[in-house]
Enzyme design. Structure first.
Site, short mmCIF file in Angstrom:
data_model
loop_
_atom_site.label_atom_id
_atom_site.label_comp_id
_atom_site.label_asym_id
_atom_site.label_seq_id
_atom_site.Cartn_x
_atom_site.Cartn_y
_atom_site.Cartn_z
N CYS A 138 0.79 -1.14 -0.01
CA CYS A 138 0.09 -0.17 0.09
C CYS A 138 0.78 1.42 0.08
O CYS A 138 0.29 2.34 -0.59
CB CYS A 138 -0.88 -0.04 1.03
SG CYS A 138 -2.07 -1.35 1.31
N HIS A 183 -9.24 2.95 -2.27
CA HIS A 183 -7.94 2.54 -1.79
C HIS A 183 -7.19 2.00 -3.02
O HIS A 183 -7.27 0.52 -2.71
CB HIS A 183 -7.87 1.85 -0.55
CG HIS A 183 -6.67 1.51 0.09
ND1 HIS A 183 -5.17 1.90 -0.59
CD2 HIS A 183 -6.30 0.79 0.98
CE1 HIS A 183 -4.29 1.50 0.25
NE2 HIS A 183 -4.71 0.71 1.07
#
Length: 372
Positions: free
Chosen positions: A89, A326
C-alpha cells in the site's frame, strides 16, 4: 524555517484519475491505461516532455514493468525509462521518495512518480501445482501473518477504540469527500478517463447511525465493517518532481519535501507501521495545516493517529480512502496529490504531512511545505 536547498525535491504538478470501484466504472482499464493519461497530463502541466524517468507503484498488476508501458502509452518517448515499485500500500509514496532521492543526487531534473492499481484487470494468481492464492506472504513461513481486516480489528481492540468512534470517523470521511466533490475541489487534480470524471465511491447521507447497522466484516464481534473500511478500487495518481533550482527558474509554486522516513514494525502489527515512521521524521510541524493518511481501516488509522499525537480532525480534510477508495499501488501518491492541490493550488495552508501503514508491518511518513 530556512529556504530549501537547490537540490531539494519539489512537486510542481500533481494529477490523478477518478477512483473507481473494482468491477465498476474503470473496470476496462489496465494499470498502464490508467496511468498513461495522468503522465500525459503532468507532461502538459509542466510544459516539458523531457522526463528523466517514470516511477510507479503497483501491487497486483501483470508484471512486465507497467511504469515503462505507461510512459510509452503517454507519448513520453522511447528514451524515457520506467521502474515499477512494490511496497504494497505504500508503493505510490515510496515511488515518489525514490524519485526524490534521484533529484537530490542530481541524476535528473524532471521525474514523474506515483502509482496505479487495477484490481478489475489483475491476473488470477496460481502456483505451479494449480492452486490459487490472493496475496503473497508478508512474513516468513510460520511467523504471524494475519490478513489486514482481522489485523485491523486486533489493533483497534488493543488501542481501546469503540465501534462508535470508528463509524463517526468514516461518516466524516464520506461527508467531507461529498462536500469537496460538490464544491469542485477535486476538479483541477482529476484527469477524466473513459468518460468518467468523478470518484465513484463517496456516499452522502452516510451518518454514524446508518453506519451502525453494518455487521462486522472480518471477525466475530469486530469493530470494522464494509462501511468503516476502505473499498477495493481502481485508479492512478502521480506527481512531477524537480529540484528547487528548476522550480525557481520556472517561476511556479511547489510543494517541497522537507523530511521522509520509512520504518518497519512486527508484521502481526501491520496497521501500525506509520507510527515509527512518523516518529522518525527529521522535521515535522507541530500543527500541520493538513494531514493526509491512507484510511485503510478506521480503527487502524485512529490507533496510529493517537499513538503519534495527531488530531484526527486534521486528517483527510476533503475525505480519505474510506470515502474515495484505496487503489493500493496508487494510494500513497493520492496523498501527495491531495496535499499539493489543497496547499499549493487552493492556497489553504503551508505545511502538511502524508503518511500510511502498509502490508508486512511497514510505514512511510513525509513532511512537506509550500514554496513560492
Amino acid at each position: 524555517m530556512s529556504a530549501p536547498a537547490d537540490s531539494t525535491p519539489v512537486v510542481i504538478a500533481a494529477r490523478r484519475t477518478p477512483i473507481g470501484t473494482a468491477g465498476g466504472a474503470l473496470r476496462g482499464h489496465t494499470v498502464d491505461a490508467l496511468a498513461a493519461p495522468v503522465l500525459a497530463a503532468l507532461a502538459r502541466d509542466t510544459g516539458s516532455a523531457d522526463v528523466d524517468d517514470v516511477l510507479l507503484g503497483n501491487v497486483f498488476g501483470p508484471g512486465g514493468n507497467p511504469a515503462r508501458v505507461a510512459a510509452l502509452a503517454a507519448g513520453l518517448g522511447d528514451g524515457v525509462p520506467g521502474m515499477t515499485v512494490d511496497r504494497q500500500c505504500a508503493s505510490g509514496l515510496s515511488a515518489i521518495l525514490a524519485a526524490a532521492a534521484a533529484v537530490r543526487a542530481g541524476e535528473g531534473t524532471l521525474y514523474l512518480a506515483g502509482g496505479a492499481e487495477s484490481p478489475s484487470t489483475a491476473p488470477v494468481r496460481t502456483r505451479s501445482d494449480g492452486t490459487s492464492y490472493t496475496r503473497a506472504p508478508f512474513a516468513p513461513a510460520g511467523d504471524p501473518d494475519p490478513d489486514m481486516g482481522p489485523a485491523a480489528d486486533d489493533v483497534a481492540a488493543r488501542a481501546g477504540l469503540t465501534r462508535g468512534r470508528l463509524d463517526a470517523f468514516a461518516a466524516r470521511s464520506h461527508a467531507r469527500a461529498v462536500a469537496a466533490r460538490d464544491a469542485g475541489r477535486f476538479d483541477a487534480e482529476t484527469v477524466g478517463i473513459g468518460g468518467i470524471a468523478i470518484d465513484e465511491r463517496p456516499r452522502d447521507r452516510f451518518t454514524p447511525a446508518r453506519l451502525a447497522r453494518f455487521r462486522p466484516a472480518f471477525t466475530d464481534g469486530g469493530v470494522h465493517t464494509a462501511a468503516n473500511s476502505c473499498g477495493v478500487n481502481d485508479g492512478a495518481a502521480a506527481v512531477a518532481l524537480v529540484p528547487e533550482r528548476r522550480r525557481r527558474e520556472l517561476g511556479v509554486p511547489g510543494l517541497a519535501l522537507v523530511s521522509a522516513a520509512t520504518r518497519g514494525c512486527p508484521p502481526a502489527d501491520l496497521g501500525l507501521g506509520a507510527v515509527p515512521a512518523l516518529a522518525a521524521l527529521r522535521e515535522r510541524p507541530a500543527a500541520p495545516d493538513a494531514v493526509e493518511f491512507t484510511e485503510a481501516f478506521a480503527g487502524q488509522v485512529l490507533a496510529c493517529l493517537d499513538a503519534a499525537g495527531i488530531d484526527e480532525q486534521r486528517v483527510s480534510p476533503d475525505g480519505g480512502a474510506i470515502a474515495l477508495g484505496h487503489p493500493w499501488g496508487a494510494s500513497g501518491a493520492v496523498l501527495v496529490v491531495r496535499l499539493f492541490h489543497r496547499l499549493v493550488v487552493q492556497g489553504r495552508g503551508e505545511t502538511g504531512l502524508a503518511a500510511l501503514s502498509s502490508g508486512g508491518g511497514l510505514g512511510v511518513a513525509t513532511s512537506w511545505r509550500v514554496v513560492r
